[in-house]
Structure formats: C-alpha cells, structure tokens
Design a protein around this motif. Structure first.
Motif, mmCIF file in Angstrom:
data_model
loop_
_atom_site.group_PDB
_atom_site.id
_atom_site.type_symbol
_atom_site.label_atom_id
_atom_site.label_comp_id
_atom_site.label_asym_id
_atom_site.label_seq_id
_atom_site.Cartn_x
_atom_site.Cartn_y
_atom_site.Cartn_z
ATOM 1 N N GLN A 7 0.927 -1.212 -0.058
ATOM 2 C CA GLN A 7 0.007 0.015 0.033
ATOM 3 C C GLN A 7 0.874 1.434 0.046
ATOM 4 O O GLN A 7 0.240 2.374 -0.469
ATOM 5 C CB GLN A 7 -0.921 -0.047 1.224
ATOM 6 N N ALA A 8 2.052 1.210 0.480
ATOM 7 C CA ALA A 8 3.015 2.314 0.688
ATOM 8 C C ALA A 8 3.803 2.566 -0.778
ATOM 9 O O ALA A 8 4.385 3.688 -0.897
ATOM 10 C CB ALA A 8 3.953 2.185 1.598
ATOM 11 N N THR A 9 3.352 1.687 -1.946
ATOM 12 C CA THR A 9 4.317 1.936 -3.011
ATOM 13 C C THR A 9 3.366 2.974 -3.791
ATOM 14 O O THR A 9 2.070 3.197 -3.521
ATOM 15 C CB THR A 9 4.295 0.528 -3.690
ATOM 16 N N PRO A 10 4.035 3.659 -4.690
ATOM 17 C CA PRO A 10 3.389 4.831 -5.578
ATOM 18 C C PRO A 10 2.666 4.002 -6.681
ATOM 19 O O PRO A 10 2.631 3.093 -6.949
ATOM 20 C CB PRO A 10 4.412 5.388 -6.222
ATOM 21 N N VAL A 15 -4.841 9.003 -10.780
ATOM 22 C CA VAL A 15 -6.172 9.306 -10.510
ATOM 23 C C VAL A 15 -6.472 9.445 -8.814
ATOM 24 O O VAL A 15 -5.959 8.498 -8.080
ATOM 25 C CB VAL A 15 -6.972 8.116 -10.592
ATOM 26 N N PRO A 16 -6.710 10.663 -8.406
ATOM 27 C CA PRO A 16 -6.923 10.881 -6.922
ATOM 28 C C PRO A 16 -8.158 10.272 -6.520
ATOM 29 O O PRO A 16 -9.267 10.358 -7.142
ATOM 30 C CB PRO A 16 -6.740 12.330 -6.635
ATOM 31 N N LEU A 17 -8.370 9.729 -5.165
ATOM 32 C CA LEU A 17 -9.465 9.482 -4.572
ATOM 33 C C LEU A 17 -10.141 10.200 -3.644
ATOM 34 O O LEU A 17 -9.509 10.498 -2.746
ATOM 35 C CB LEU A 17 -9.177 7.805 -4.187
ATOM 36 N N VAL A 20 -11.476 6.785 0.875
ATOM 37 C CA VAL A 20 -11.141 5.202 0.777
ATOM 38 C C VAL A 20 -11.310 4.883 2.311
ATOM 39 O O VAL A 20 -10.681 5.578 3.283
ATOM 40 C CB VAL A 20 -9.794 5.002 0.307
ATOM 41 N N GLY A 21 -11.753 3.786 2.704
ATOM 42 C CA GLY A 21 -11.819 3.492 4.070
ATOM 43 C C GLY A 21 -12.692 2.363 4.431
ATOM 44 O O GLY A 21 -12.873 1.401 3.804
ATOM 45 N N HIS A 53 -3.251 11.135 -5.667
ATOM 46 C CA HIS A 53 -3.004 10.405 -7.274
ATOM 47 C C HIS A 53 -1.908 9.729 -6.952
ATOM 48 O O HIS A 53 -1.904 8.551 -7.701
ATOM 49 C CB HIS A 53 -2.982 11.251 -8.389
ATOM 50 N N GLU A 54 -0.967 10.031 -6.394
ATOM 51 C CA GLU A 54 0.221 8.927 -6.292
ATOM 52 C C GLU A 54 0.216 7.951 -5.032
ATOM 53 O O GLU A 54 1.307 7.035 -5.104
ATOM 54 C CB GLU A 54 1.602 10.113 -5.979
ATOM 55 N N VAL A 55 -0.739 7.973 -4.485
ATOM 56 C CA VAL A 55 -0.704 7.108 -3.223
ATOM 57 C C VAL A 55 -1.675 5.818 -3.723
ATOM 58 O O VAL A 55 -2.668 5.827 -4.095
ATOM 59 C CB VAL A 55 -1.477 7.750 -2.074
ATOM 60 N N LYS A 56 -1.124 4.766 -3.490
ATOM 61 C CA LYS A 56 -1.636 3.581 -4.086
ATOM 62 C C LYS A 56 -2.914 3.015 -2.976
ATOM 63 O O LYS A 56 -4.005 2.632 -3.578
ATOM 64 C CB LYS A 56 -0.739 2.371 -3.877
ATOM 65 N N GLY A 57 -2.568 3.124 -1.694
ATOM 66 C CA GLY A 57 -3.857 2.701 -1.094
ATOM 67 C C GLY A 57 -3.653 3.190 0.460
ATOM 68 O O GLY A 57 -2.546 4.141 0.802
#
Length: 266
Positions: A7-10, A15-17, A20-21, A53-57
C-alpha cells in the motif's frame, strides 16, 4: 523477516480518490450524555480519507486503531479529534468520520410516573481538512401527531399517527455545542405528543387528550423546530425533516427545511 508494504508503494495512474476507508464497522463506545455522565452503546462507523493520485492505498488497520483509542470519549469534540487524528496519521488531505448509535433516555409517564427507556437514533460526524474540522450532530425522534384538518372537520375524534422528526445541526463551536438531549426535547415539544415506553391507563388518557389539544401537520412540526433552533447561538446551520406514517392513507407525508446562519437563508 521484512514484509513488503504494497500500500505504501506509489501509483502511476494519476487518479486521486475522494474517499477510501471502512464502513459498517460495529464497535462498543461510550457516549457522553446531557447529565455529565457516559452511556454504553454500540456504534456503527464509517471512516475514510482522501488519497492523492500518487498514493496506492490506505492502511485500513489505522482506522480501527484511531476509533479504539477514542471509543470512551464520544462527544462533539471527540468526533472532531478522531477525524483530525485520522487525517494526520494517514497523511491525507481530508478525512471523514460518521458514527451512528442508539441513544437511550429514561422517560417517566406523564401521570403515573412509570419509567422506561426510549431509544433515539443518533449520529455524530466530522470532516477534517487543513483549514479546519466541521462537525454535525443528528437525531431522529419518534413522535405522535394529530391531524388538524381531521380534527376541524370531524364531529368526533381526529386521526393521529406515529411520525419521526430528524434534526441535523452544525454547531457554532464543537467544544460548547448542543447535545442530543436538548435536540430531542425540542423535537418532542414540536409535535402533538412524545412517545413513551410505559403508559398506564391514566397516562394513555392524558396522552390521547394532550395530543388532541395540540394538532400538528408535518409542516407545523418542522416550523416549530426551526423556530426553536434559530434562537440558539450555538447553531450555525440545520437540516430538518418530519415524516408521518399516515394512518388513513397508503403513503407517508413529509416536510423538510434547511437553514444556515452564514447567509440567513431558509
């Protein structure tokens, strides 16, 4: 052994979200009451953060950790703290938290004083961003209403029905805002009669006649609540809705209104 944090990988899709939760999370909590004590109940939580947009999860375990740490201090300021803490821990632009739960108040019958608990559907919510945190408090109150038109045109009696008044309020200051007890009291006084857990025969007689003496349409109920809330400096905005499950129709009747002190519009 080092475990990979996927989840910490780029993320490279650009696409920004918005959110998420987790949702539908049932959790035991302690909720402050209007008498300075705390009440045990079970809350159902929805918690989310926005992702760039750069954050995977998002690390979902942190949602549970934040709620667990604050579960014994649920209040207007407490829900704001949860949202702010969640946003900081997740390093997110915004966070959203909502928690719904039954809130029980012990009620006395109007004549005999017989006591029993009535439950009210309540919720706390907060949205946190860099510029600040906005909090809302909401309650749905069961009431009885007697139809003014039916009373006016009938030789005997008038039809009445169960209804619900929902009040959602944004307080001026989460540190010193309204609480459920006061909103419940306003709603019950705005209808023909409150509902009770226990009624003996003298109580039932009293409630029947008191309701008959105070007929109210759904329009009357939301306007009565609106009048009460507009006098309170602790309220900056509200959304109101009254619904009657009509006893002589195969449909419900409702009325709704919203207002904000920022513009004065209703």
């Amino acid at each position: 052994m080092i475990l990979q944090d996927v989840q910490a990988t780029p993320d490279s899709r650009g696409v920004p979200l918005d959110e998420v939760g987790v949702e539908g999370l049932r959790y035991p909590v302690l909720v402050a009451d209007g008498q300075g004590a705390k009440r045990e109940t079970v809350g159902t939580a929805t918690m989310s953060v926005s992702l760039g947009h750069e954050v995977k999860g998002a690390h979902l375990s942190r949602f549970i950790e934040v709620l667990h740490e604050a579960r014994e201090q649920l209040s207007l300021s407490g829900i704001a703290t949860i949202a702010e803490d969640l946003r900081q821990r997740m390093a997110s632009p915004t966070s959203r938290v909502s928690l719904g739960f039954p809130y029980f108040l012990e009620r006395s019958a109007p004549v005999t004083g017989a006591r029993g608990f009535v439950d009210y559907a309540c919720s706390l919510a907060a949205v946190s961003a860099a510029e600040g945190t906005q909090v809302t408090i909401a309650v749905t109150v069961p009431v009885t209403s007697v139809c003014p038109c039916s009373k006016a045109i009938s030789d005997r009696g008038a039809h009445n029905q169960r209804g619900h008044i929902t009040i959602e309020v944004e307080p001026t200051d989460p540190q010193n805002g309204l609480w459920f007890d006061e909103l419940i009291d306003i709603a019950e006084k705005s209808a023909s009669s409150p509902v009770y857990a226990v009624l003996k025969r003298p109580d039932e007689r009293h409630v029947t006649m008191a309701g008959y003496d105070s007929p109210a349409f759904v329009e009357d109920m939301v306007r009565n609540v609106a009048q009460s809330l507009k006098t309170l400096e602790s309220v900056v905005a509200y959304r109101l809705r009254a619904v009657n499950d009509e006893s002589i129709h195969n449909h419900a009747a409702y009325a709704a209104v919203s207002w904000t002190r920022r513009t004065g519009d209703a």
